[in-house]
Scaffold this motif. Sequence first.
Motif, short mmCIF file in Angstrom:
data_model
loop_
_atom_site.label_atom_id
_atom_site.label_comp_id
_atom_site.label_asym_id
_atom_site.label_seq_id
_atom_site.Cartn_x
_atom_site.Cartn_y
_atom_site.Cartn_z
N ARG A 1 9.90 31.89 58.97
CA ARG A 1 9.32 32.62 57.85
C ARG A 1 7.87 32.92 58.19
O ARG A 1 7.09 32.01 58.46
N ALA A 2 7.53 34.21 58.22
CA ALA A 2 6.21 34.59 58.72
C ALA A 2 5.10 34.42 57.69
O ALA A 2 3.93 34.28 58.07
N GLY A 3 5.40 34.44 56.41
CA GLY A 3 4.36 34.37 55.39
C GLY A 3 3.69 35.72 55.19
O GLY A 3 3.96 36.70 55.87
N ALA A 4 2.78 35.76 54.21
CA ALA A 4 2.15 37.02 53.83
C ALA A 4 1.31 37.61 54.95
O ALA A 4 1.34 38.81 55.20
N LEU A 5 0.54 36.78 55.63
CA LEU A 5 -0.27 37.22 56.77
C LEU A 5 -0.59 35.99 57.59
O LEU A 5 -1.45 35.19 57.23
N THR A 6 0.11 35.84 58.71
CA THR A 6 -0.12 34.72 59.62
C THR A 6 -0.47 35.28 60.98
O THR A 6 0.25 36.12 61.52
N THR A 7 -1.59 34.83 61.52
CA THR A 7 -2.06 35.32 62.80
C THR A 7 -2.41 34.16 63.72
O THR A 7 -2.67 33.04 63.26
N VAL A 8 -2.43 34.43 65.01
CA VAL A 8 -2.91 33.47 66.00
C VAL A 8 -4.43 33.62 66.08
O VAL A 8 -4.95 34.73 66.17
N GLN A 9 -5.15 32.49 66.03
CA GLN A 9 -6.60 32.53 66.10
C GLN A 9 -7.13 31.38 66.94
O GLN A 9 -6.55 30.30 66.97
N ASP A 10 -8.23 31.65 67.64
CA ASP A 10 -9.00 30.58 68.28
C ASP A 10 -10.46 30.77 67.88
O ASP A 10 -10.72 31.12 66.73
N LEU A 11 -11.39 30.56 68.78
CA LEU A 11 -12.80 30.73 68.42
C LEU A 11 -13.31 32.15 68.66
O LEU A 11 -14.51 32.41 68.56
N GLU B 1 -3.35 30.86 61.70
CA GLU B 1 -4.06 30.99 60.43
C GLU B 1 -3.11 31.63 59.42
O GLU B 1 -2.67 32.76 59.60
N THR B 2 -2.75 30.89 58.38
CA THR B 2 -1.87 31.41 57.34
C THR B 2 -2.70 31.91 56.16
O THR B 2 -3.87 31.56 56.01
N THR B 3 -2.08 32.74 55.34
CA THR B 3 -2.77 33.31 54.18
C THR B 3 -1.94 33.11 52.92
O THR B 3 -0.86 33.71 52.79
N LEU B 4 -2.35 32.23 52.10
CA LEU B 4 -1.86 31.99 50.75
C LEU B 4 -0.48 31.32 50.68
O LEU B 4 -0.32 30.33 49.99
N ASP B 5 0.54 31.85 51.38
CA ASP B 5 1.89 31.31 51.17
C ASP B 5 2.49 30.62 52.38
O ASP B 5 3.69 30.40 52.43
N GLY B 6 1.68 30.24 53.37
CA GLY B 6 2.15 29.39 54.46
C GLY B 6 3.03 30.09 55.47
O GLY B 6 3.00 31.31 55.63
N VAL B 7 3.86 29.28 56.15
CA VAL B 7 4.69 29.77 57.24
C VAL B 7 5.82 28.77 57.48
O VAL B 7 5.70 27.59 57.12
N GLY B 8 6.92 29.23 58.07
CA GLY B 8 8.02 28.35 58.46
C GLY B 8 8.29 28.47 59.95
O GLY B 8 8.38 29.58 60.48
N LEU B 9 8.41 27.32 60.66
CA LEU B 9 8.56 27.30 62.11
C LEU B 9 9.67 26.33 62.50
O LEU B 9 9.87 25.31 61.83
N ARG B 10 10.38 26.63 63.60
CA ARG B 10 11.41 25.72 64.14
C ARG B 10 11.05 25.37 65.58
O ARG B 10 10.76 26.25 66.40
N ALA B 11 11.07 24.07 65.90
CA ALA B 11 10.70 23.60 67.24
C ALA B 11 11.86 23.73 68.20
O ALA B 11 12.99 23.33 67.88
#
Length: 292
Positions: A12-22, A60-70
């Motif tokens: 589940r990707a969520g409303a806005l989930t991005t990969v972020q570093d510095l 970095e998730t925005t408001l409604d999180g994310v779902g991941l499977r390992a």
Amino acid sequence: MSGVVSGLLVVRAGALTTVQDLGRPGYAHLGVPRSGALDVGAHVLANRLLGNPPDAATLETTLDGVGLRASAPVTVVVTGAPCAVRVDGRPVAWGAPVPLRAGAELEVGAAESGLRGYVAVRGGFAVAPVLGSRSTDLLSGLGPPVLSAGALLPVGLPGGDPVPGVDAVGVPGPPAELVLPLGPGPRADWFEPDSVARLLRAPYRVSARSNRIGLRTEGGPALVRRRAGELPSEGMVLGAVQVPPDGLPVVFLADHPVTGGYPVVGVVAPGPALDAAAQARPGVTVRFVRGR
């Protein structure tokens, strides 16, 4: 990270989930924004809890999180906006390392307060770097795409540091009122002095039009110019408080453009105040106070 040992599938990707570093500081002269995690403190803390270097990539998730499977055993941690965290439907700790077996599903729930959560994995997310960074830049389009269901995120090899021996970590919650210390800006003289004085006294609110580019304000007094005309485009820095024609301040965040033509009345220095801005929901009161 010299290799990839496993991956996390986006369920589940969520409303806005991005990969972020510095981010990508140092490329403004080439027209490249800095990007990177908006809440730097939460990003760095997530990595520290796993023994990762501070610049390891997180989600970095925005408001409604994310779902991941390992796809293989990994260890993860969630920081930033407080939320419920579950593995295969069972509650687990927020703000503490959580092991996942192969096939386990991590569900990061909706933010209970604040706006943005950070999901770190031991070894970091090993997406391909662009200009030395794995950050998604929503303004320029550099970096990996915004997460979508079905995407597989590679995980890097863990470094030499062990996972710290902690059970949980206490961090301050998102502020009920956002206080931003405003240092001198290069174009403060473009505004009436009493208008700038009101800026430092009157409350504003976070606008729903805010995003990773900038925190927009509403509900406060519009700044009144003492000079007509427009500036030629000039360089912009993280935390610059730009004033568009409507007179309502905009605080530039990580995906801000590298140049702009509206006058900058002041600057909020990077640090805890800008981290708090990343967690301020629409409607939260904003106060500008005199800074250095």
